[in-house]
Design an enzyme around this catalytic site. Structure first.
Site, PDB file in Angstrom:
ATOM      1  N   SER A 199      42.886  45.094  42.287  1.00 27.50           N
ATOM      2  CA  SER A 199      41.464  44.961  42.623  1.00 27.50           C
ATOM      3  C   SER A 199      40.652  46.101  41.985  1.00 27.50           C
ATOM      4  CB  SER A 199      41.291  44.918  44.140  1.00 27.50           C
ATOM      5  OG  SER A 199      40.010  44.513  44.476  1.00 27.50           O
ATOM      6  N   ASP A 437      42.596  33.370  43.779  1.00 30.18           N
ATOM      7  CA  ASP A 437      41.833  34.559  44.183  1.00 30.18           C
ATOM      8  C   ASP A 437      40.416  34.147  44.599  1.00 30.18           C
ATOM      9  OD1 ASP A 437      40.339  37.061  44.220  1.00 30.18           O
ATOM     10  OD2 ASP A 437      41.951  37.930  43.021  1.00 30.18           O
ATOM     11  N   HIS A 483      43.620  37.165  46.856  1.00 34.82           N
ATOM     12  CA  HIS A 483      43.228  38.410  46.201  1.00 34.82           C
ATOM     13  C   HIS A 483      44.257  39.507  46.486  1.00 34.82           C
ATOM     14  CE1 HIS A 483      40.761  41.261  44.206  1.00 34.82           C
ATOM     15  NE2 HIS A 483      40.568  41.984  45.288  1.00 34.82           N
TER      16      HIS A 483
END
Ligand SMILES: *[C@@H]1O[C@H](CO)[C@@H](O)[C@H](O)[C@H]1NC(C)=O
Ligand SMILES: *[C@@H]1O[C@H](CO)[C@@H](O)[C@H](O)[C@H]1NC(C)=O
Ligand SMILES: *[C@@H]1O[C@H](CO)[C@@H](O)[C@H](O)[C@H]1NC(C)=O
Ligand SMILES: *[C@@H]1O[C@H](CO)[C@@H](O)[C@H](O)[C@H]1NC(C)=O
Ligand SMILES: *[C@@H]1O[C@H](CO)[C@@H](O)[C@H](O)[C@H]1NC(C)=O
Ligand SMILES: *[C@@H]1O[C@H](CO)[C@@H](O)[C@H](O)[C@H]1NC(C)=O
Ligand SMILES: [Ca+2]
Length: 572
Positions: A199, A437, A483
């Site tokens: 991320s 995601d 994610h």
């Protein structure tokens, strides 16, 4: 005296000292790198703290298995000449018997530049000294957004550069030297340096790969890069709901999601509750088929991070489907030009979540928190994280993207596509991204991989350039993953939990990761081992869903590339 202690201890460390012998504040002070290691940096020897932990039990995470180990935690501060700042570093050092000539930097998530001690075990268990930085933000728990403004209208620019790339560079340079000093490594001994994070941490990883050759290899997950686009795009779902004039109850969107997963699961050749081919889903599933289907969700009392919601029942409406389609088509301006792209079908409708107003009994459209903060704090320079959706038109989004792109092109954008320095030094990248995601569009990683391919190999055909790039930079999409983790909507999806180990094998022993190991970490199939296909190959289950092949499918690949015609400049 100090010199004598140091040389004795260094000899001891080399000769496999016990953890207790080397894990003392005095020894740690004595092995700090010299101030001149980076121009303008001064270490604060009085800030050094060392403490040993034995038989530390680190739980299994999505990025590394459970492990028990001993380590020495060393924390200290340094400052930059001319700035009254304090930057904290913490390293976990394996006990000398377990050290394997490795160093690992780790990164953060959201607005955090580190993941506290959640990420450090991932390196120590492989005999790597592992580090985190606080970026100079006041403490390891302080995030970038809390120090970004000095006052309304006045940016704390040093914090932007530190978050953008500087703090990570400094940590690596310092951490590698500290490692050599601590274990008394000979100059001629190779110290392997790595990175692992997801991320925002993925963006931080790319910020280094794009500039330096300090790592031998990096595991980068779902990077939140192309920052100016990425953050504004979080507002797209709510902007669509406003434009259509309908705030769908969460249950209605979840029903659309469930029907999408059910319809698209088998398209990959294996009916396992996992949409391994969101591209086939895009090509073959018509969201309109969900109109009229009944949905029903029980009332929830709310709690951590979610508000109370009443029971919701109804039939999927044409308006909800219009919204779902527009969200998946991605941000467009009022002329219909493409500004960015969106999540893949089967991603949770996270940015589209409406909230229940118990006073009016209505569902209300709400701006995504990170998108709102981006516009208000980072573009408008106001000390606030809120934004009214009434201010969010499609064309305002284009203006915000341009503004952020220009303002942060050299710090946060992080899409420099020429990786010659890193590649020239032999660096290797394993880049992973969840196919479902819901926070960083999967197509964002595909676009960057393709930008690097076309910029670095302009004279080769697609196939030849893809092969050349895949020799050292490989992208793996993770079926069913959300994610940076497996998804609770697709329990049987695999996740590549041992990617750092794969990277180490590749860098140190030349074991080429044709496919990437992944394990189902939850659900009925927990423990099942699978492999992931390297982009641009796509998974396809054959022999009645028992064998996975990696296939080339041009029609599917085409669904991943977008002409961002709202902008005249190339968007890498
Ligand atoms: C280390 O801790 C584990 C439990 O986490 C325990 O089972 C094991 O016996 C311990 N080992 C030592 C050497 O104390
Ligand atoms: C990890 O961090 C938590 C929260 O800050 C802290 O309570 C814990 O003591 C830390 N563990 C170690 C081994 O440093
Ligand atoms: C921003 O607001 C927070 C809380 O509302 C406050 O603690 C902080 O000092 C403010 N920062 C600036 C630079 O005004
Ligand atoms: C969606 O599917 C999940 C998991 O199967 C289930 O728990 C949930 O109730 C479903 N939601 C709706 C609205 O159908
Ligand atoms: C800074 O801007 C925020 C958001 O508009 C506002 O709430 C705050 O009062 C302002 N601070 C000052 C000192 O004006
Ligand atoms: C990948 O999985 C295979 C089969 O289980 C195993 O032999 C191999 O060691 C694994 N590779 C890594 C790097 O973990
Ligand atoms: Ca499937």
């Amino acid at each position: 005296m100090r010199a004598l202690i140091v040389s004795t201890l260094v000899a001891v460390a080399q000769a496999v000292a016990s953890l207790d012998e080397v894990c003392t504040t005095a020894y740690a002070q004595s092995i700090l790198p010299e101030d001149g290691i980076i121009t303008g940096i001064t270490f604060d020897a009085s800030s050094v703290v060392a403490s040993a932990t034995t038989n530390y039990s680190s739980a299994s995470s999505d990025f590394f298995p459970a492990a028990n180990f001993d380590f020495c935690a060393i924390q200290f501060a340094y400052s930059h000449a001319g700035l009254d700042d304090t930057v904290l570093l913490e390293f976990w050092l394996p006990s000398p018997v377990n050290f394997q000539n490795r160093y690992l930097s780790t990164g953060g998530g959201g607005m955090a530049i580190n993941s506290g001690n959640d990420s450090l075990p991932g390196g120590v268990q492989y005999g790597a000294v592992s580090g985190i930085t606080d970026g100079g933000f006041g403490s390891f728990d302080n995030e970038f957004d809390s120090v970004f403004l000095l006052a309304n209208g006045t940016v704390n620019w040093p914090s932007v550069f530190m978050f953008g790339y500087q703090a990570h560079h400094e940590m690596t340079v310092i951490g590698k030297q500290l490692t050599r000093n601590f274990y008394g490594m000979a100059d001629s001994t190779k110290l392997y340096a790595y990175y692992q994070a997801c991320s925002e941490g993925g963006r931080e990883g790319w910020s280094q790969i794009q500039r330096y050759d300090e790592w031998d290899g990096a595991v980068v997950g779902a990077p939140a890069f192309r920052f100016a686009f990425q953050q504004v795009a979080h507002l797209w779902s709510a902007a669509v709901e406003k434009q259509v004039g309908y705030a769908p109850p969460p249950c209605e969107l979840t029903k659309i999601l469930n029907l999408t997963i059910a319809a698209c699961d088998p398209l990959d050749g294996r009916t396992d509750g996992v949409v391994s081919r969101t591209d086939l889903c895009k090509l073959h599933f018509d969201l309109k088929t969900t109109i009229g289907e009944e949905y029903s969700c029980a009332a929830s009392s709310g709690g951590m991070g979610s508000s109370a919601a009443p029971a919701q029942t109804g039939k999927v409406s044409a308006k909800a489907v219009e919204i779902a389609e527009a969200i998946l088509n991605g941000p467009k301006n009022s002329k219909g030009q493409q500004m960015y792209f969106s999540y893949q079908p089967s991603a949770t409708w996270s940015d589209a979540q409406t909230t229940y107003n118990s006073d009016t009994g209505e569902w209300e459209v709400e701006a995504s928190g990170i998108g709102a903060e981006w516009v208000t704090r980072f573009l408008n320079l106001l000390n606030s994280s809120s934004l009214s959706m009434d201010d969010v038109s499609y064309d305002a989004m284009q203006t915000w993207i341009m503004e952020g792109w220009q303002m942060y092109e050299d710090t946060l954008q992080t899409t420099w596509p020429d990786l010659s320095t890193f590649h020239g030094a032999g660096g290797k990248v394993l880049h992973i991204h969840g196919e479902s995601d819901y926070s960083v569009p999967t197509a964002s990683s595909v676009r960057y991989w393709d930008s690097v391919r076309s910029v670095m190999y302009p004279d080769l055909s697609f196939t030849k350039s893809a092969d050349a790039l895949n020799d050292w930079y490989r992208l793996f999409l993770v079926p069913g993953a959300g994610h940076c983790s497996p998804s609770s909507d697709q329990l049987n999806g695999p996740f590549p939990q041992t990617t750092l180990k794969t990277l180490i094998e590749w860098v140190e022993n030349g074991v080429f990761p044709t496919q990437l190991n992944a394990t189902v970490l939850q659900g009925d199939n927990e423990g099942e081992e699978q492999t992931l296909c390297a982009w641009p190959l796509r998974p396809l289950w054959t022999k009645k869903g028992t064998v996975m092949e990696c296939v080339y499918d041009q029609t599917s690949l085409d669904t991943w590339s977008y002409d961002l015609d709202a902008f005249d400049l190339p968007v890498y």
